[in-house]
Design a protein around this motif. Structure first.
Motif, PDB file in Angstrom:
ATOM      1  N   LYS A 266      35.551  38.770  32.518  1.00  0.00           N
ATOM      2  CA  LYS A 266      36.437  37.832  33.208  1.00  0.00           C
ATOM      3  C   LYS A 266      37.859  37.919  32.680  1.00  0.00           C
ATOM      4  O   LYS A 266      38.820  37.906  33.444  1.00  0.00           O
ATOM      5  N   VAL A 267      37.998  38.021  31.347  1.00  0.00           N
ATOM      6  CA  VAL A 267      39.335  38.115  30.750  1.00  0.00           C
ATOM      7  C   VAL A 267      40.016  39.411  31.194  1.00  0.00           C
ATOM      8  O   VAL A 267      41.191  39.413  31.573  1.00  0.00           O
ATOM      9  N   GLU A 268      39.273  40.527  31.156  1.00  0.00           N
ATOM     10  CA  GLU A 268      39.846  41.804  31.577  1.00  0.00           C
ATOM     11  C   GLU A 268      40.231  41.779  33.052  1.00  0.00           C
ATOM     12  O   GLU A 268      41.272  42.315  33.433  1.00  0.00           O
ATOM     13  N   GLN A 269      39.419  41.139  33.883  1.00  0.00           N
ATOM     14  CA  GLN A 269      39.733  41.050  35.310  1.00  0.00           C
ATOM     15  C   GLN A 269      40.994  40.223  35.531  1.00  0.00           C
ATOM     16  O   GLN A 269      41.868  40.606  36.301  1.00  0.00           O
ATOM     17  N   ARG A 270      41.125  39.108  34.834  1.00  0.00           N
ATOM     18  CA  ARG A 270      42.317  38.268  34.989  1.00  0.00           C
ATOM     19  C   ARG A 270      43.562  38.976  34.476  1.00  0.00           C
ATOM     20  O   ARG A 270      44.636  38.870  35.068  1.00  0.00           O
ATOM     21  N   PHE A 271      43.427  39.706  33.367  1.00  0.00           N
ATOM     22  CA  PHE A 271      44.569  40.446  32.835  1.00  0.00           C
ATOM     23  C   PHE A 271      45.003  41.526  33.821  1.00  0.00           C
ATOM     24  O   PHE A 271      46.193  41.702  34.082  1.00  0.00           O
ATOM     25  N   GLY A 272      44.041  42.255  34.367  1.00  0.00           N
ATOM     26  CA  GLY A 272      44.359  43.292  35.352  1.00  0.00           C
ATOM     27  C   GLY A 272      45.011  42.720  36.595  1.00  0.00           C
ATOM     28  O   GLY A 272      45.954  43.300  37.138  1.00  0.00           O
TER      29      GLY A 272
END
Length: 172
Positions: free
Chosen positions: A116-122
Motif C-alpha cells: 500500500k505504501v509503495e502504491q501510494r508513493f508511486g
C-alpha cells in the motif's frame, strides 16, 4: 544419532487412548504441529464420547407424519454420520493464512502494508510528473525557479554588505 527404537516400541504398546493422552501435551505448544494437535483433540473427544453410556436422549414419536419427512430416521440430529473436523491453524502461529492482506484476526500483514505504501508513493510520484507537464504545472515550476534565483541574489547582496562592514571595522 539417537536410537528411537525403545521409545517407539513403548509407544506402540500403548492403547489408543493412552497414546493420545501422551501425545496431546507433547504437541500442545508447537505451532507447526497444529494439524496433529487438532487430530489428537478430535480423537480425544471421540474416546470421551465412547465412555458416556447414553448419548442419545429419549425422543418421542409423533403419530402424524407428512410425506416430506419420510426418509432416513435417526434419533439424533445429523443421522449419525460422523463429520470430521476441519483443521485450522492457530492465529498465533507465524504461518497463519492471510485473506486479502489481513490475518484471520484482522491485523494487516507487513507485506500488504508495504504494498500500500509503495502504491501510494508511486501514485504521488506519477501525479507530480503529470502536473509538471501541464501549462499550470510548468508556470508553477517557473515561478519557483524565479523565486529561488531572487532569493540567491538577495542572499549574495546580504553577504556582500556584511563583508563590507567587517572590512570597515578592521581599518582604523
Amino acid at each position: 544419532m539417537t536410537d528411537y527404537s525403545d521409545i517407539t516400541a513403548k509407544l506402540a504398546a500403548l492403547s489408543d487412548a493412552e497414546l493420545v493422552a501422551v501425545l496431546r501435551p507433547v504437541v500442545s505448544g508447537r505451532s507447526a504441529l497444529w494439524a496433529l494437535r487438532n487430530a489428537l483433540d478430535e480423537v480425544a473427544q471421540v474416546h470421551h464420547a465412547e465412555l458416556i453410556d447414553n448419548v442419545t436422549p429419549a425422543t418421542t414419536e409423533s403419530p402424524v407424519r407428512d410425506a416430506s419427512s419420510a426418509g432416513v430416521e435417526s434419533g439424533q440430529v445429523g443421522g449419525g454420520i460422523p463429520v470430521p473436523a476441519v483443521p485450522f491453524p492457530p492465529t498465533d502461529s507465524p504461518g497463519a493464512p492471510t485473506i486479502g492482506g489481513y490475518s484471520t484476526s484482522g491485523v494487516p500483514t507487513f507485506d500488504s502494508v508495504r504494498d500500500k505504501v509503495e502504491q501510494r508513493f508511486g501514485t504521488a510520484q506519477g501525479m507530480g510528473e503529470l502536473d509538471r507537464q501541464t501549462p499550470a504545472g510548468r508556470s508553477a515550476d517557473e515561478q519557483f525557479q524565479a523565486r529561488e534565483k531572487a532569493a540567491r541574489e538577495r542572499l549574495d547582496q546580504i553577504r556582500k554588505s556584511v563583508r563590507g562592514n567587517d572590512v570597515d571595522r578592521h581599518d582604523p
